[in-house]
Every structure is written in C-alpha cells, then in structure tokens.
Design a protein around this motif. Sequence first.
Motif, PDB file in Angstrom:
ATOM      1  N   UNK A 350       0.781  -1.233   0.000  1.00  0.00           N
ATOM      2  CA  UNK A 350       0.000   0.000   0.000  1.00  0.00           C
ATOM      3  C   UNK A 350       0.808   1.275   0.000  1.00  0.00           C
ATOM      4  N   UNK A 351       2.111   1.210   0.063  1.00  0.00           N
ATOM      5  CA  UNK A 351       2.868   2.452  -0.052  1.00  0.00           C
ATOM      6  C   UNK A 351       3.121   2.752  -1.515  1.00  0.00           C
ATOM      7  N   UNK A 352       3.164   4.028  -1.827  1.00  0.00           N
ATOM      8  CA  UNK A 352       3.364   4.439  -3.215  1.00  0.00           C
ATOM      9  C   UNK A 352       4.818   4.251  -3.620  1.00  0.00           C
ATOM     10  N   UNK A 407       0.667  -0.045  -8.995  1.00  0.00           N
ATOM     11  CA  UNK A 407      -0.142   1.143  -9.230  1.00  0.00           C
ATOM     12  C   UNK A 407      -0.995   0.939 -10.473  1.00  0.00           C
TER      13      UNK A 407
ATOM     14  N   UNK B  99      -1.920   7.943  -1.367  1.00  0.00           N
ATOM     15  CA  UNK B  99      -2.287   6.602  -1.812  1.00  0.00           C
ATOM     16  C   UNK B  99      -3.690   6.267  -1.333  1.00  0.00           C
ATOM     17  N   UNK B 105      -7.440  -4.168  -4.166  1.00  0.00           N
ATOM     18  CA  UNK B 105      -6.262  -3.881  -5.001  1.00  0.00           C
ATOM     19  C   UNK B 105      -5.131  -3.340  -4.129  1.00  0.00           C
ATOM     20  N   UNK B 106      -3.904  -3.771  -4.308  1.00  0.00           N
ATOM     21  CA  UNK B 106      -3.494  -4.841  -5.211  1.00  0.00           C
ATOM     22  C   UNK B 106      -4.102  -6.185  -4.798  1.00  0.00           C
ATOM     23  N   UNK B 134       2.164   6.833   4.488  1.00  0.00           N
ATOM     24  CA  UNK B 134       1.465   6.737   3.210  1.00  0.00           C
ATOM     25  C   UNK B 134      -0.042   6.602   3.352  1.00  0.00           C
ATOM     26  N   UNK B 136      -3.462   4.847   5.094  1.00  0.00           N
ATOM     27  CA  UNK B 136      -3.813   3.531   5.611  1.00  0.00           C
ATOM     28  C   UNK B 136      -3.148   2.437   4.807  1.00  0.00           C
ATOM     29  N   UNK B 137      -2.647   1.446   5.514  1.00  0.00           N
ATOM     30  CA  UNK B 137      -2.150   0.270   4.802  1.00  0.00           C
ATOM     31  C   UNK B 137      -2.610  -0.947   5.584  1.00  0.00           C
TER      32      UNK B 137
END
Lengths: 584, 257
Positions: A350-352, A407, B99, B105-106, B134, B136-137
């Motif tokens: 989830x990090x860009x 992405x 983000x 997704x992913x 970034x 929430x993950x």
Amino acid sequence: MPKRANSFPEEVLEYVFSFIQTDQDRSSISTVCKSWYEIERWCRRRIFIGNCYAVSPRMLIRRFPDVRSIELKGKPHFADFNLVPEGWGGYVYPWIAAMASAYPWLEEIKLKRMVVTDETLELIAKSFKNMKLLVLSSCEGFSTDGLAAIAANCRNLRELDLHESDVEDLSGHWLSHFPDTYTSLVSLNIACLGSELSFSALERLVARCPNLRSLRLNRSVPLDRLANLLRLAPRLTDLGTGAYSAEWRPDVFAILSRAISGCKELKSLSGFWDVVPSYLPAIYSICPGLTSLNLSYATIQSPALVKLVSQCPNLQRLWVLDYIEDVGLDALAESCKDLRELRVFPSDPFVVEPNVSLTEQGLISVSEGCPKLHSVLYFCRQMSNDALITIARNQPNFTCFRLCIIEPKIPDYLTLQPFDVGFGAIVENCKNLRRLSVSGLLTDQAFDYIGTYGKKLEMLSIAFAGDSDLGLHHILSGCDNLRKLEIRDCPFGDKALLANAAKLETMRSLWMSSCSVSYGACKLLGQRLPRLNVEVIDERGHPESRPENSPVEKLYIYRSVAGPRFDMPGFVWTMDEDSALRVT
Amino acid sequence: MGFDETELRLGLPGGGGGGVRDGDQVIVMRKRGFSETESDISTDTSTCVDLKLNLSSNSKEANSTGGKDGSAEKSKTNKEKNNNLDFPASDPAKPPAAKAQVVGWPPVRSFRKNMFTAVQKSTNDGESEQMNKGGNNNAVLVKVSMDGAPYLRKVDLKMYKSYPELSDALAKMFSSFTIGNCGSQGMKDFMNESKLMDVLNGSDYIPTYEDKDGDWMLVGDVPWEMFVESCKRLRIMKSKEAVGLAPRAMEKCKNRS
C-alpha cells in the motif's frame, strides 16, 4: 453396430475404462454409445465440479451413482480479494446432505472457496465411514468445533488440509479429539489456524502416526517445540514451520539443526513466520534436497534470502516476498536452474514509493537463467515494454504469467507508453499460455493482441484497463479456449457482451465488477440465454429502482444446467424470463 | 439535519468521491451524537458519532426514482467510490500524491495483508512510521453480524477514518435485511421512507464489538484508531438483546428517538 459395441462383456469394458482417468476422456467415452454411457457412469469414481452452481446435487447423483471422490469449487476467484460480498453463496451443505445418503462410501472431499459450516463437518463425520481425504481450500464458515467432529469420527482419515481457510478458532483442543487408536494420519495442514494448539495432543498425534509425511503447523507453534516434533516424524517430506523465532541460544539452534537434518526426505518447506535470521542456517543441511520453498511470510532481507536459495540447486518452486530484490533474483537465476514456478509477493502493497529494490530486472534475470520456468506471479512497481519483450523472448514456455504492477494504469516507466506491445509479445511468443493476468496502462490494442494470439488462454484477469467495448470484444471473439474471465474497473459495457453472448455458454464463468454493463443488458442476456445464470450483484438495492441503462455494480455470469439458484442473498438477482415479474 | 450531512458516502480514505476529510467536519454537526464522549475527547472529532444506523439516507439514495440525471450522477459517484485512481489518461506520469486504497487492489489475500501489521510494529519502529505515512495500509477485516440477518458480512476497518463512515457503510450493507423485515410487500415498502423509519425506530439497533480481551463493548466510546486496533468483530444488536451490556447505552438509545 450395436452388436459390435456389446461384443465385450460389461466387466471387460469397465476394466478398460478404469485406465481412463481424466474428466475429458471419461466424457468422451461416455458419448460413444448408450451402453458405454451406462457402463461409464456406473464406474466413474472421481468428479470435479468447477462451479458448484453449474449442476445440482440431484443431477450429479442421478447420473453417477457410485462416486468416491468429489471436488467442488464455489465462489468466483475475485472473492479472494474481497470483491464478492459476504453471503453471496457457495454453501456446500446441500451437497453433503445429498451425498450422505447417496454416497456412503465417499472417500475424498475437496472444496475450494465454499462456505462450510460446523453442521456440515458434523454431517461429513457422521455419514462417511471411509472418509480419507478432506481438503478445505480458502473456505470459511466453520470453527474448530467442526474440526473436532472430524477428528473424533473419521477413523480412516489420511489427509486433513485447511489450506488458507478462514476458520473461527475457538481453541486448540480440537486436536485432542483424535482418539488414541487413530494412527492413519498422512498429511495435516493447519497453518491457517490462529490460536494456540494443544502441544501435547499434537506431539502424541505425531508420535502415533507412522505414515505422517506432510505437517504444516500454525504460527503459534514456537521454534523450540519444532525439534521434538521432527524427531517424532523423521520421514516428513513436507514441513510447514510455525513461528520461526526464538531468543538466540546456541543449544536450541544445535538441537534444531540436528532434528532438521534428521529429516532426510524433506522436499518442501513453508511457514517461517517471524523469522529470526540467525536460526535460518538450521535448515541448510536439507536445502540441497528441497524442491519447494515458501518464504512468503518470511520478512528477511535480501542477503539472508540469497544465502538460502543459493543452497537449493534443486528448487522447483519458490514463493518469496519482494525483499529478495533484483539482486536476490539474480542469485536465484544463477543457482536454481530447475526452477519451474516463482511467486514474488509485495511486502508492503500500500505504499506508493517502492520500499525495496525490486524491478523488472529481477523478472528478466529469472526468465533468462531458468529454462524450465513456466509459471510466474510477480508484484512490482515498475515495468517496461522492452522488459516484457525480453522476458517473452527468453522464456516462450510460460503457461501461467501473472504480472501485477502495483499502481493501476501506470505506463512503461521508460517510454510512458501503455503496455500493449509488451503483453502482446508475451501472448505471441508464449504459445502455451493458459493463464494471464495483466496490469498497468493498457489500451484496447492490448486486448486485440490477446485475442489474436491467446488461443490457448483459459483464464484471463483484467483490472483498470482498456478504453472501450472493443477491448472486451477482442477477447471474447478471439480467445478460443477461454474458460474463466474476470474483469474489474474497466470501461467495458453492453455492446461487447451482447455481441458475444453465445461465447458465454462456452465458458465456465465471467465476472465483471465496476464496469459499464447496464441492467437492461443483463436482463436481455438472462432472457435470451437460458443456459446461463446471469447474476447481478448490487448492494445499492434492487436494480429496478434505477434506470435500465444504469450500470450494475457487479455481474457474474456462468453456464449451468441446474437453472437459477435459490440460495441468493438480498443483494443478488438472477436475470431470466421471470426477472421482471420477480420485482413484486 | 440537512440531507447532505446524512448523504451516504462510501468514504474510502485518502480522498475520492465526496471529500471524506471534509466529511469529518460535517459529521460533527449531527445532533444525535454521544455528547458525553464529545466532552471527554474534545479534539478528536471522529468520536462524535451517531451510531444509529443511517438507513434513512440509504433509502433516499436507493430509491431515487426521479429522472435519469439523478441516477446517472449517482452511478458515477459510485464508480468513483470504487475507483479512486481515476486520473486522466493524458497525464499518466503523475500518480496521485496520496495513496488511496481501492477495494481488493493490489490483489493480495487478506491473510497476507494482516500479517505485516503485527510484524512491522514489533520489529522496527522507524520502519512502521514510514509505512503509516502513506496513509492507511494493511486491511483490518472484521466480521459483522446483525441480529436477525441470515448471514454475516465483513468490513475492512481501515477503509474508514471515523465512526460515522463506518456507520454509513454498515447501514448500506444491512439495509437489505431491514427492508426484508418489511415483509412480503417488498418493493413498495422499500420505497416508503416512513415505513422504513418505523422499522428503525421500532427495533433500535445498537452496534457493539468484541475487543482484544474478549469483552463486548459499545461502539463509539474510544477514539477511532484505538477502536480499529482492538476490534475483533462487530455485532449489531437489537436493543432488547443489549440488556446488561451497559445501562448507560440503553439510556443513550432511548434518548436518541
């Protein structure tokens, strides 16, 4: 002519048929003539049903009266990613209930993505005295109470595999329900369970089952208990460790190393949660014999990973996190010339910004260095058409190619172009490609290539791609062997579907979510094609409350001889001739 | 209480479809909040919450039978909700700055996501700080049961930034059950808002959750982040089932209507 067909007594034909195992072949012989159909159906023992709603239990039992092994799949694949709302369906109970009386000699049950309740497990335990194999893969709806029933009653159980199921873990005591007289365990996979197991029960179980070959523990089993278990089961071929961590103590390490080296037949390793790197060398002694290694939970960095894989020259399958990085994959390509399957999972999806140095280069290296590589799942953050072309040229033998550029919709990072040409090269060169997942920026052109060259493609997954209906049309009209198509967030709508409606009857299923298929088109498809179940899934309420041209949230179309199902939740509707009437 | 305040928002964190962050402020205005908690945690607006399942707003949206325009816009909004990363193809080189998390997704399975929260928190604090930057993950999927509903649902608590967002999402999810309670009259009642309000007022649902210690708690007492950390599962109880859970909770519910 009929005389010819009956010139062998039935028993002889049955004996001949027993050599014919695959479903397709069995299906072929059953179409030769009526008597062969009859003989075949009485002696078919294994059944595979890829979509539990394609046929009903009653129909199955009517045709095949003496089945010993059944495999059923329920929810669509995208359920794995939470795209199928809970309650959608896939209940196995009706099947078990019907088979309880019809197939008392059933030995094997394999379920995937189905809802299994404790009640179901209790019924299995009670009804099938000869139950030998129970595989619950990505299932849910049951608890350890149900497992206790299985343990207590299935005297002949050889294999219990809970592969990645979502189990309500009430306690670890269910293991104690295996009676002391039970000794037939060959394979046990409980890696997905959350809570602590009863160690003494586990140890006693392992100790009294001399045929145990596969043991996949859960995370709660600490490293210092592992050595004991291994000493009790030195003939293991497949081991899933629990948490691979403990405070560093040289004596614990020594004991563990010795125990592991005692398992001379180990071919497959998995588990490795919470790895403490200093304990990794304990497995070095058996690395040369390893063919399968699953390090996808091991949060260890590249150097440790490199050290490990470079000692596994016979590795055929590797699952690993992207901590391996390009440099690790280079090392893999150098050391593991027998590699057949590679899966690289994202450590932080989830990090860009990339948190590791894993790029297209890693995939290029393995495609070049590993001549037998045929199956790939690769998560990365950058890719180029050049890389894809190179990969395709390096390895034309891909049967499964799943690339996930994290992405959505990003282009080739070098040229800023879509990946049409890159994936085009993959499908063109890899003539045996059966499964493909695409990602990144893609136009309809990409799907033109896929339709043109993907003649052997059976399963295709698409997300955030394409420009118009033309893209979908290319696929549906071009991919002759397409069985499963799953699409999300693409601008595909009515035209392509309606123009290729007949194609849908040749496929197992089609999933489309967040696309542009209108309710009106769904109704039309449902009405026109009675052998398809056209299911609209919409959590906003009945589609009749919105205009006909309004797109549905999700759509699942599958062929079926069983007609519409009746176990749908309130947010799923089947489109058929009566759908208009069913509103009121 | 204006319509926009009760407007259903899927509320994917990080922007998209309706300005979630602005939404936090809007929600503070709700009259039916747990005012006791407001005074205790004054700066944390996320605890000002109306936990009555906001089914009325849901029904408004679901049954707008008015013109094509209304529903076209709605369907567009819904699409936006599902696809936050809808940036123009003409500018492909610039991914969105924040983000946004898109459902599914992913394509990584839940057990692969959850695992890392535990690992990274325990290993390297500096690292986990960077992760949280970034936005929430990692998903926190919990089961949601509603008394009387035939099956459970699952929500990812990380998809929401506040109690009102969660409340809206739950309302949306379970609206089909409550509507079912209207009986065989089906669609007519579905569109009859006052009938829906009767059902709600009559049954009075209370959201509760099981925390890490195994205790059943009332949703809304602790700050949102703490709730996400400790919530293991949710249960939307009928108020008559909630006897003994907390007498104060019962009072709050009675005072709401």
